[in-house]
Design a protein around this motif. Structure first.
Motif, PDB file in Angstrom:
ATOM      1  N   UNK A 435       0.817  -1.212   0.000  1.00  0.00           N
ATOM      2  CA  UNK A 435       0.000   0.000   0.000  1.00  0.00           C
ATOM      3  C   UNK A 435       0.850   1.261   0.000  1.00  0.00           C
ATOM      4  N   UNK A 436       1.888   1.279   0.808  1.00  0.00           N
ATOM      5  CA  UNK A 436       2.732   2.478   0.869  1.00  0.00           C
ATOM      6  C   UNK A 436       3.461   2.707  -0.451  1.00  0.00           C
ATOM      7  N   UNK A 437       3.835   1.606  -1.138  1.00  0.00           N
ATOM      8  CA  UNK A 437       4.491   1.742  -2.448  1.00  0.00           C
ATOM      9  C   UNK A 437       3.521   2.357  -3.450  1.00  0.00           C
ATOM     10  N   UNK A 438       2.295   1.859  -3.462  1.00  0.00           N
ATOM     11  CA  UNK A 438       1.288   2.401  -4.375  1.00  0.00           C
ATOM     12  C   UNK A 438       1.061   3.884  -4.105  1.00  0.00           C
ATOM     13  N   UNK A 498      -1.640 -10.963  -8.506  1.00  0.00           N
ATOM     14  CA  UNK A 498      -0.667 -10.211  -7.715  1.00  0.00           C
ATOM     15  C   UNK A 498      -0.163  -8.983  -8.431  1.00  0.00           C
ATOM     16  N   UNK A 499      -1.036  -8.326  -9.205  1.00  0.00           N
ATOM     17  CA  UNK A 499      -0.618  -7.162  -9.980  1.00  0.00           C
ATOM     18  C   UNK A 499      -1.535  -5.970  -9.713  1.00  0.00           C
ATOM     19  N   UNK A 500      -0.942  -4.781  -9.772  1.00  0.00           N
ATOM     20  CA  UNK A 500      -1.697  -3.530  -9.744  1.00  0.00           C
ATOM     21  C   UNK A 500      -1.180  -2.670 -10.891  1.00  0.00           C
ATOM     22  N   UNK A 501      -2.095  -2.152 -11.680  1.00  0.00           N
ATOM     23  CA  UNK A 501      -1.738  -1.299 -12.807  1.00  0.00           C
ATOM     24  C   UNK A 501      -2.229   0.115 -12.509  1.00  0.00           C
ATOM     25  N   UNK A 502      -1.322   1.070 -12.586  1.00  0.00           N
ATOM     26  CA  UNK A 502      -1.665   2.474 -12.335  1.00  0.00           C
ATOM     27  C   UNK A 502      -1.309   3.284 -13.564  1.00  0.00           C
ATOM     28  N   UNK A 503      -2.265   4.093 -14.017  1.00  0.00           N
ATOM     29  CA  UNK A 503      -1.964   5.007 -15.122  1.00  0.00           C
ATOM     30  C   UNK A 503      -2.439   6.404 -14.752  1.00  0.00           C
ATOM     31  N   UNK A 504      -1.647   7.383 -15.147  1.00  0.00           N
ATOM     32  CA  UNK A 504      -1.982   8.784 -14.909  1.00  0.00           C
ATOM     33  C   UNK A 504      -1.769   9.531 -16.223  1.00  0.00           C
ATOM     34  N   UNK A 505      -2.828  10.172 -16.708  1.00  0.00           N
ATOM     35  CA  UNK A 505      -2.770  10.915 -17.963  1.00  0.00           C
ATOM     36  C   UNK A 505      -3.193  12.355 -17.711  1.00  0.00           C
ATOM     37  N   UNK A 541       8.602  -0.072  -9.188  1.00  0.00           N
ATOM     38  CA  UNK A 541       7.657  -0.779 -10.065  1.00  0.00           C
ATOM     39  C   UNK A 541       8.343  -1.896 -10.847  1.00  0.00           C
ATOM     40  N   UNK A 542       7.539  -2.859 -11.260  1.00  0.00           N
ATOM     41  CA  UNK A 542       8.047  -3.934 -12.120  1.00  0.00           C
ATOM     42  C   UNK A 542       8.328  -3.404 -13.518  1.00  0.00           C
ATOM     43  N   UNK A 543       7.405  -2.565 -14.029  1.00  0.00           N
ATOM     44  CA  UNK A 543       7.584  -1.933 -15.340  1.00  0.00           C
ATOM     45  C   UNK A 543       7.003  -0.531 -15.282  1.00  0.00           C
ATOM     46  N   UNK A 544       7.556   0.350 -16.132  1.00  0.00           N
ATOM     47  CA  UNK A 544       7.006   1.688 -16.309  1.00  0.00           C
ATOM     48  C   UNK A 544       7.166   2.075 -17.771  1.00  0.00           C
ATOM     49  N   UNK A 551       2.379  12.176 -22.235  1.00  0.00           N
ATOM     50  CA  UNK A 551       1.350  12.756 -21.362  1.00  0.00           C
ATOM     51  C   UNK A 551       0.651  11.691 -20.528  1.00  0.00           C
ATOM     52  N   UNK A 552       0.966  10.423 -20.799  1.00  0.00           N
ATOM     53  CA  UNK A 552       0.393   9.336 -20.014  1.00  0.00           C
ATOM     54  C   UNK A 552       1.512   8.410 -19.580  1.00  0.00           C
ATOM     55  N   UNK A 553       1.530   8.066 -18.314  1.00  0.00           N
ATOM     56  CA  UNK A 553       2.523   7.140 -17.785  1.00  0.00           C
ATOM     57  C   UNK A 553       1.783   5.975 -17.147  1.00  0.00           C
ATOM     58  N   UNK A 554       2.282   4.763 -17.394  1.00  0.00           N
ATOM     59  CA  UNK A 554       1.643   3.550 -16.886  1.00  0.00           C
ATOM     60  C   UNK A 554       2.679   2.769 -16.069  1.00  0.00           C
ATOM     61  N   UNK A 555       2.254   2.299 -14.902  1.00  0.00           N
ATOM     62  CA  UNK A 555       3.150   1.555 -14.019  1.00  0.00           C
ATOM     63  C   UNK A 555       2.516   0.219 -13.660  1.00  0.00           C
ATOM     64  N   UNK A 556       3.326  -0.821 -13.667  1.00  0.00           N
ATOM     65  CA  UNK A 556       2.882  -2.150 -13.252  1.00  0.00           C
ATOM     66  C   UNK A 556       3.631  -2.508 -11.965  1.00  0.00           C
TER      67      UNK A 556
END
Length: 561
Positions: A435-438, A498-505, A541-544, A551-556
């Motif tokens: 949670x703290x990493x997210x 066991x994955x969380x995907x976060x994207x911010x645009x 993150x595992x991937x970014x 303008x959009x970044x995605x993190x796994x």
């Protein structure tokens, strides 16, 4: 008011009658007569008189003998014994005082002198009774305080406890100025395998200061078990302190989270001395100064929860202290201060190549001009190495979920918008261990999108302390006039994988990131002031990757690694 009792001891009836009448006319109505020494002792036991008039020369027991026995029997306050005697030689008069007499009156009696002496001695007795009553109340009060302190100390010793397996990762020294410590050190394991910690310094010292440690401890332990972010811990502790403490009390604090590898620390500092990272050379020594106000002063919407991300090399140390250490003063009143502490640290690094809390305190104490301290002292040293606390691996079978958040200009101008986004993201199942990493990743992505994509601020302005302030002044000014702009946030959790995907645009112009760019995890001194967001995210993150022209970044993020 109880009538004064006076015991008259004389073998001659005429003397007893003369004294009784004389005292009666002076207002002393309760006179007890004894014809000899044996009867005087018996009357004294039964009546417990307030004053004794005692003849010296009597058949059987003399007045000298009676005085000694009465003194042994008298257990209460001051008891005046006045000898009545026809003896005038100095030796006899001195003997009257030596056997326990307080004064004497010579025969024949002078009514005025005798009654004046009686009044004076009865006044002394009354004062003695008053003092004894006060002493009794004081003894009862001290007993009650001691009992209450024992109860409170028992509560503190059981409520404010660090688990040994967690505490073993720190080298600590705590010295209260009084029985109760106004300083606080707490550490708890995080679900991700790392450690949370708090070094707190409440206003003042003693019980009044220490009492705030109880709600802080309970909240910190509960939040640590949830794996929340440092920002959430800061907000909750600040809320608790504002709620429970009077307005003139607050807690300066260093709150941090150490990752499982023990080489990265997210640090929030409010009102505390600089955190020091020692080295063998001046060029490598680092100090991280506090840039926030203490907790319990400002309301939540004014609270800044920005943290410093600190990288530590193998066996590199992190030193945290309360101001009680640096405010140690010598005989001239000159305080040690941060500069003096740094000099001691440099010297110890040159001679021992590492810092130990006890020896560092003793070196600082040598600067002190007195044996006692006016404030509580806390010193905490962390040495960078992997955290060895067993973490139960729970592969969450929680429900998959997706949170889509669309923020426009009016949302972005709200001071608590990031906290609301983080709280919403925290509702995803299967993320407790990270949670703290997210929260760290989401905070960095949001701030990058807002400050660079929407507001178009230049991070290079934060290269020094004056530019740092100017940067945030520009940020606030730009937010005030913002009338268009958009940030879309998507948090997708798949607990079974066991994955969380976060994207911010954001609606900005994007940036040139250079496809396949490698992000360094080693920061230079300048990069610690700005430009560290993407390398930090990459390390977590595992991937970014980037889309739509940057303008959009995605993190796994892997929740099971």
């Amino acid at each position: 008011m109880t009538a004064v009792k006076i015991l008259i001891v004389d073998d001659e009836a005429i003397n007893r009658t003369l004294l009784t009448n004389m005292l009666y006319s002076a207002g002393y109505k309760h006179c007890i007569e004894a014809v000899n020494g044996e009867e005087a002792i018996q009357h004294f036991i039964e009546e417990q008189p307030d004053l004794v008039l005692l003849d010296v020369v009597m058949p059987g027991l003399s007045g000298f003998d009676v005085a000694v026995q009465i003194r042994q029997l008298a257990k209460g306050p001051y008891l005046p014994i006045l000898f009545i005697t026809a003896l005038e030689d100095n030796e006899s008069l001195v003997r009257c005082l030596e056997v326990g007499g307080n004064d004497f009156a010579t025969k024949p009696f002078d009514r005025h002198i005798l009654t004046a002496k009686i009044k004076a001695h009865l006044k002394i007795r009354a004062l003695s009774e008053h003092v004894e009553q006060q002493n009794q109340r004081l003894r009862l009060f001290n007993q009650r305080v001691a009992r209450e302190h024992a109860i409170v100390e028992h509560i503190f010793s059981h409520a404010i406890v660090n688990r040994p397996e967690v505490l073993s990762h720190f080298d600590c020294f705590l010295k209260p100025a009084e029985t109760f410590n106004g300083d606080l050190f707490l550490c708890e394991a995080s679900p991700s395998g790392g450690v949370y910690f708090v070094v707190g310094d409440f206003t003042g010292h003693g019980l009044a200061s220490a009492i705030g440690a109880l709600p802080v401890t309970q909240a910190f332990q509960e939040l640590s078990h949830q794996g929340v972010s440092i920002a959430e811990i800061i907000c909750e502790l600040n809320r608790i302190l504002i709620t429970f403490l009077p307005s003139d009390m607050f807690m300066a604090a260093v709150v941090g989270e150490i990752n499982a590898e023990g080489n990265r620390v997210n640090l929030w500092q409010g009102g505390m001395p600089a955190v020091i990272i020692p080295a063998k050379t001046d060029m490598s020594l680092r100090t991280i100064t506090s840039r926030h106000m203490a907790l319990g002063i400002v309301d939540e919407h004014e609270l800044n929860t920005d943290c410093d991300a600190i990288r530590l090399g193998p066996n590199e140390q992190l030193i945290i202290c309360s101001d009680g250490l640096i405010e140690i003063a010598n005989d001239k009143g000159e305080m040690l201060l941060e500069e003096g502490l740094i000099d001691i640290i440099k010297d110890q690094m040159q001679s021992h190549e590492k810092i130990e809390a006890d020896s560092l305190f003793l070196r600082a104490k040598a600067h002190c001009g007195s044996a006692s301290f006016h404030d509580d002292v806390t010193l905490v040293v962390f040495t960078a190495k992997p955290i060895s606390i067993p973490v139960s691996q729970k592969f969450d079978d929680g429900l998959p979920s997706v949170h889509d958040i669309a923020l426009d200009a009016k949302h972005l101008k709200q001071p608590d918008i990031l906290q609301r986004v983080l709280q919403l993201a925290g509702q995803c199942e299967g993320i407790q261990s990270i949670r703290s990493i997210i929260y760290t990743v989401l905070s960095e992505l949001f701030n990058n999108a807002l400050e660079h994509g929407i507001l178009k601020l230049d991070s290079k302005l934060k290269a020094d302390s004056s530019g740092f302030q100017q940067y945030y002044e520009n940020r606030e000014a730009s937010l005030q006039v913002l009338n268009q702009g958009r940030i879309n946030i998507r948090v997708e959790s798949v607990p079974s994988d066991g994955k969380v995907l976060i994207s911010v645009e954001d609606s900005g112009d994007g940036f040139e990131w250079g496809g396949g760019r490698k992000f360094s995890t080693a920061y230079t001194t300048q990069e610690e002031s700005y430009g560290r967001g993407l390398p930090l995210i990459h390390a977590l993150c595992e991937r970014i990757w980037f889309e739509k022209g940057g303008s959009k970044v995605v993190c796994l993020i892997d929740t099971q690694s």
